[in-house]
Design an enzyme around this catalytic site. Structure first.
Site, PDB file in Angstrom:
ATOM      1  N   HIS A 237      37.934  81.168  40.536  1.00 32.85           N
ATOM      2  CA  HIS A 237      38.550  82.045  40.931  1.00 32.85           C
ATOM      3  C   HIS A 237      39.050  80.838  42.128  1.00 32.85           C
ATOM      4  CE1 HIS A 237      38.271  85.128  44.463  1.00 32.85           C
ATOM      5  NE2 HIS A 237      39.247  85.733  43.838  1.00 32.85           N
ATOM      6  N   HIS A 316      41.408  95.405  45.904  1.00 30.80           N
ATOM      7  CA  HIS A 316      40.707  93.697  47.502  1.00 30.80           C
ATOM      8  C   HIS A 316      42.025  93.128  47.859  1.00 30.80           C
ATOM      9  CE1 HIS A 316      41.145  92.460  43.709  1.00 30.80           C
ATOM     10  NE2 HIS A 316      40.405  90.425  43.888  1.00 30.80           N
ATOM     11  N   HIS A 318      43.295  89.685  47.829  1.00 29.35           N
ATOM     12  CA  HIS A 318      42.803  88.098  47.622  1.00 29.35           C
ATOM     13  C   HIS A 318      43.331  86.972  48.675  1.00 29.35           C
ATOM     14  CE1 HIS A 318      41.873  84.664  45.214  1.00 29.35           C
ATOM     15  NE2 HIS A 318      43.603  84.369  44.488  1.00 29.35           N
TER      16      HIS A 318
END
Length: 343
Positions: A237, A316, A318
């Site tokens: 990530h 969401h 990012h």
């Protein structure tokens, strides 16, 4: 043996005994009384034929001779004359030779054979003994005095050593205390410097916090930088995820210029805000974009809304941080904290 001149014969009285005899205790059975016999030429009878003279028992004569010798020595040593106070007429006494008296003492009394002049040396011995005692006392006093001086010197040395040891301990304790005080002062100084630095940093962050703000007001952190997984093309990530319902407002973290706004593949709809220092902030997976490229925005300006576009599993934001526009980003969490923000 020397003899006295003939003296008138005393009447023989068997019932009377001299009360002042020189014997030990009472008179023995073989000790008399004896009548002194001083033979003269007239009193001797002519010898006719052979006559045998019976031998007298030696014990009585030896004992009497010993007693007589002791009496004579005692009388002569005292410097006086022996006389009887009984009122009887004087009896003639034969004085034995001193050498024979000495031999008698040696043979029958077990006394040491000392010369007759030993009696006259008593005073000399006593004087010499007194002198010897005085000399011994003087020597003893000198030894005691010397021992006292040596003990005093030893005590003085011990006291000096104790004082030196105490001084050494005091000096060591003082040096240790000084060292500890210096260490404490250094620690206090370092702590004070650290506190001052921290306060300065806090003040700086507080000032920056007036210039920076988080992109979402109400959110949940669902993903952090560096997590491994197959969902990301890089294998890990690359940003920080703020999960919130679709349509939640996304605001500018700091003032800057919009350098990109549009579709970006796996990132979905993305807006890039470039700060004055060249740092790029990527806002990805938006449901809508509210700014245009080249637009100047201030801190808190709404740039879009949270969505679920691109490669996502739910709505969401990012967020990625790229210093100086580098293609590889850094962990957004410490960067936000350096700006006084706590996600």
């Amino acid at each position: 043996m020397a003899s006295n001149q003939p003296a008138p014969a005393a009447p023989y009285m068997p019932s009377q005994r001299d009360g002042e005899t020189f014997g030990y205790g009472g008179p023995g059975t073989d000790e008399g009384p004896w009548e002194e016999w001083n033979p003269t030429e007239d009193s001797l009878n002519p010898v006719r034929g052979r006559h045998r003279v019976g031998k007298q028992r030696g014990g009585g004569l030896a004992r009497s001779s010993t007693v007589l010798g002791v009496g004579v020595i005692a009388a002569v040593g005292a410097g006086g004359m022996a006389s009887a106070n009984t009122g009887k007429p004087p009896v003639s006494i034969s004085l034995p030779d001193l050498s024979s008296v000495t031999s008698l003492f040696g043979e029958h009394s077990g006394a040491s054979k000392a010369p007759a002049s030993a009696l006259g040396n008593v005073a000399t011995v006593s004087t010499e003994s007194g002198r010897s005692g005085s000399a011994g006392e003087t020597l003893r006093n000198r030894i005691m005095a010397q021992a006292g001086r040596q003990q005093g010197q030893a005590d003085s040395k011990a006291a000096a050593a104790a004082v030196a040891a105490a001084d050494q301990q005091v000096a060591t304790a003082a040096a240790k205390a000084e060292k500890e005080a210096a260490a404490k002062a250094a620690d206090a100084k370092q702590q004070a410097e650290a506190d001052a630095k921290k306060q300065a940093e806090t003040a700086k962050l507080a000032q920056l916090a007036t210039q920076y703000q988080l992109p979402v007001v109400s959110y949940t952190i669902t993903g952090t930088f560096g997590q491994a997984g197959s969902m990301w093309s890089s294998g890990y990530h690359t940003g920080l995820d703020f999960a919130a319902p679709t349509g939640t407002l996304i605001k500018a973290i700091h003032s800057g210029t919009i350098t990109e706004a549009g579709w970006a593949g796996a990132y979905g709809y993305r807006t890039i805000l470039t700060l004055d220092d060249g740092t790029e902030l990527w806002f990805c997976h938006q449901s809508s974009i509210n700014v245009k490229v080249g637009q100047k925005v201030a801190t808190g300006t709404v740039i879009g809304r949270i969505g679920a576009t691109g490669n996502v599993t739910g709505p969401h934001l990012h967020l990625e941080v790229h210093p100086d526009g580098q293609p590889t980003g850094i962990d957004p969490m410490p960067w936000l904290r350096s700006k006084g923000l706590n996600p």
